[in-house]
Design a protein around this motif. Structure first.
Motif: not given
Length: 720
Positions: A394, A396, A399-401, A404, A427, A437
């Motif tokens: 994933e 980022f 903290t915003t994805k 992926e 991550r 991460t």
């Protein structure tokens, strides 16, 4: 205490008499006195004290040497005393004693065994015992030489050791102090920041809201975070969830606590140990659904270190401890009074048996790479797993994805990225649920090139909140500068729904000289409203001007703090408050006027329209020439002579109203050649200024007089 002091002070010796080898005296012990002792000297003149009685009964005594004089000490009671001396016997000499082990300032490691040894001797008798002390606490004694004592299981701390020798006559002496230090022993991991005996003071707290509580920590060596723990005081009900975050808020692991006890340290293990890097800040935390927590203010006023782990001192990497009011688990970033919320990390230097977390790193973009908005950033990562397979990677931003990728090569294309600074991470999660991460990669997206005509604020910039009104008509403005010389062609302001009335836009110099004015027409119900000045106004680079508008009905848009920092777009900058006085500016006035007051760096959402194109000036010259001819017909308040001129010309002018003025010389393109004069004059007062043509090219020039009443111009021709 006072009763005891009064009793002691009320006690007395009396009736002292010496007869041969006896000393008689009376002691009166007052009520309230406790443990009162008397002292009798023993000297070569008195001889040795061999007997002491009270009312005929024997009294025990001991001898001590104080500053070279021997004394007999005895417990005082009310009665008649008789002390018998032997004049032929020499006084008892106290023994000598010294510690031979350990050495002064010796150090040990806890739990320590300290072997204490002393030498003691007595020149006129024998040593009956040697006692060993730590401070005032007796550790033990030895009755025979060699005089020794073994002090076992000594915890960490600083200690002061002494030995006290007593001889057969009751004489006693104490050795010099020997200082020793016992240091903490090596910490073996798994380990934690806080020891099992560390506990909070006070009772459980609750602020009436669910919250997340955490501690920033570092390890001096790389290793693995295997779990989380927190101290539970009685009454801390609800559900608790432990979480590990990177310092930027990326969630690294989470676990729900189960099987909790009523109080004490509670511990939960993550499904997979999380690899952490040496000397890197992480945040260990837990969520309390019912809002209960333990706290000691000032707990991180200094660092808390145990083995390789350190709970950071407040200020080392921002505030510590951290908290956040939230109904569900989330990254805690606020801090208050260096508080310790009693949450802790479980750390190991080896992953141990079980699943090994995958390894992941970002390969693109490079750290500190720069892009131009709107940007497309291609993000790529390498990921592997030594005891399984990588199931997904994933990507980022903070903290915003972003997205992926389930298969290698692991990539994501982030499109239309606006200007700003970003923190990218990847991550990786393996087939057993273990996750890791990557390190953060910082990127910057710069504003794209701005073409003019341009403004300070972008079309998408809008105020928050609703329209304001203070009950009075007012003028609202913004101080701005351009990094290049050019022309102000107009003014605009943001109109929120309900902003009725007449609006008039104005441009001023920084000293309040009116440069241009225009009434807004054809306004829409809301949004940016724009009006053009009849004549573009030439402005100089890096010079402060004030763009403003008047609201006859008193309505305006505002965001407090909007100019807490500069707002820049291309060559234009809305000045940060304090750069050249306050910004934004306002004035309560029934008619348009220069705004000079400011409040809380407020942005009143008024903007300038600016261009660098010289083509605009051609129209400007034609308009100015027409205006000049009309104004000369209105009263000759501005004149230039001789005209044409070849060496020097004189500009003469009279102000219609008292106030400030500014006289400028412009070329045929409308560009400012130079400021001839500025100042203040009375109404009707004639002023003049010379124009030196020696450094000018021949041709047409414009003289421009700017006052609060308006703009007046005159043409001037230089011939050679």
């Amino acid at each position: 205490m006072l009763t005891w002091l009064d009793g002691r002070n009320g006690s007395s010796f009396s009736g002292m008499s010496w007869s041969g080898s006896t000393l008689s005296f009376t002691v009166s012990v007052a009520s309230g006195a406790r443990n009162l002792e008397g002292m009798l000297p023993i000297t070569e003149k008195t001889g040795l004290l061999v007997n002491l009685t009270i009312n005929g009964a024997p009294v025990a005594f001991r001898t001590e040497t104080i500053k070279g004089v021997e004394y007999a000490f005895f417990r005082c009671a009310t009665g008649n005393y008789v002390a018998t001396y032997d004049i032929n016997a020499l006084p008892n000499k106290t023994p000598t004693v010294s510690l031979t082990s350990p050495a002064n300032n010796a150090t040990f490691t806890a739990p320590a065994t300290i072997n204490i040894a002393a030498n003691a001797s007595d020149t006129d008798g024998t040593v009956s015992r040697v006692e060993f002390f730590q401070g005032t606490t007796k550790l033990g004694e030895d009755l025979t030489s060699p005089y020794e004592y073994s002090w076992a299981s000594v915890p960490a701390g600083s200690y002061q050791l002494t030995a006290r020798a007593t001889d057969n006559a009751g004489g006693a002496a104490t050795s010099s102090v020997v200082n020793v230090t016992v240091n903490e022993g090596p910490v073996t991991c798994p380990c934690t920041v806080f020891k099992p005996t560390d506990t909070p003071s006070g009772s459980v707290s609750n602020d009436g809201s669910a919250l997340q509580l955490g501690m920033k920590f570092r390890s001096s060596v790389s290793g693995y975070v295997t779990g989380v723990r927190f101290y539970k005081q009685s009454g801390n009900t609800g559900t608790h969830t432990g979480q590990l975050y990177s310092s930027t808020g990326v969630l690294l692991a989470s676990v729900a606590f189960s099987g909790e006890t009523a109080s004490g340290w509670q511990q939960a293990s993550f499904a997979t140990p999380v690899a952490v890097s040496a000397n890197t800040t992480y945040v260990i935390s837990y969520h309390s659904s019912a809002g209960y927590y333990s706290v000691n203010d000032g707990g991180f006023g200094q660092a808390v270190t145990n083995g390789p782990l350190t709970g950071l001192a407040n200020g080392t990497d921002g505030g510590n401890g951290v908290y956040r009011y939230t109904s569900s688990p989330a990254f805690p970033s606020s801090s208050f009074q260096s508080s310790n919320y009693w949450v802790d990390v479980v750390f190991a230097t080896e992953a141990g048996s079980g699943n090994v977390a995958p390894a992941v790193s970002l390969t693109s973009p490079a750290n500190n790479a720069t892009f131009t908005a709107p940007a497309t950033i291609n993000i790529a990562a390498n990921a592997s797993d030594t005891d399984g397979t990588v199931s997904r990677v994933e990507f980022f931003q903070g903290t915003t994805k972003l997205g992926e990728d389930l298969t290698s090569p692991y990539e994501y294309s982030w499109a239309s990225v606006p200007a700003g600074s970003y923190q990218l991470t990847a991550r990786a999660t393996d087939n057993a649920g273990g996750a890791a991460t990557s390190s953060v990669v910082n990127v910057t997206v710069n504003e794209g090139p701005v073409t003019c005509p341009c403004t300070v604020f972008k079309p998408t910039d809008t105020p928050s909140g609703s329209v304001s009104n203070d009950g009075s008509a007012l003028q609202l403005g913004m101080k701005f500068r351009s990094s290049v010389s050019g022309y102000v062609t107009g003014v605009r302001f943001y109109k929120q729904s309900g902003n009725t009335g007449t609006h008039t836009g104005q441009l001023y110099s920084s000293t309040g000289v009116l440069l241009a004015s225009v009434a807004f027409s054809g306004e829409t119900a809301s949004g940016w409203q724009q009006a053009s000045f009849a004549t573009p106004v030439a402005v100089s680079a890096n010079t402060t001007y004030v763009i403003s508008y008047h609201s006859s009905a008193g309505y305006y848009s505002v965001n407090d703090g909007g100019f807490g920092q500069a707002v820049t777009n291309g060559p234009l900058t809305g000045l940060a408050n304090g750069t050249d006085g306050g910004n934004g500016v306002y004035r309560y006035t029934s008619s348009p006027a220069f705004p000079s007051s400011s409040f809380q760096s407020s942005n009143y959402w008024v903007d300038v329209v600016f261009t660098t194109e010289a083509a605009v000036a051609s129209t400007s010259v034609a308009s100015l020439l027409g205006l000049q001819e009309q104004e000369h017909r209105e009263g000759e308040v501005l004149s230039v002579y001789p005209n044409p001129f070849s060496g020097e010309a004189t500009v003469s002018f009279v102000l219609e109203q008292e106030g400030e003025f500014e006289v400028g010389l412009y070329d045929a393109r409308g560009a400012l050649v130079g400021l001839l004069k500025q100042g203040r004059a009375q109404a009707g007062e004639r002023r003049s200024v010379a124009v030196d043509g020696s450094g000018l090219s021949k041709g047409l020039y414009l003289v421009r007089l700017q006052t609060k009443a308006g703009v007046k111009t005159a043409k001037l021709v230089l011939e050679r």
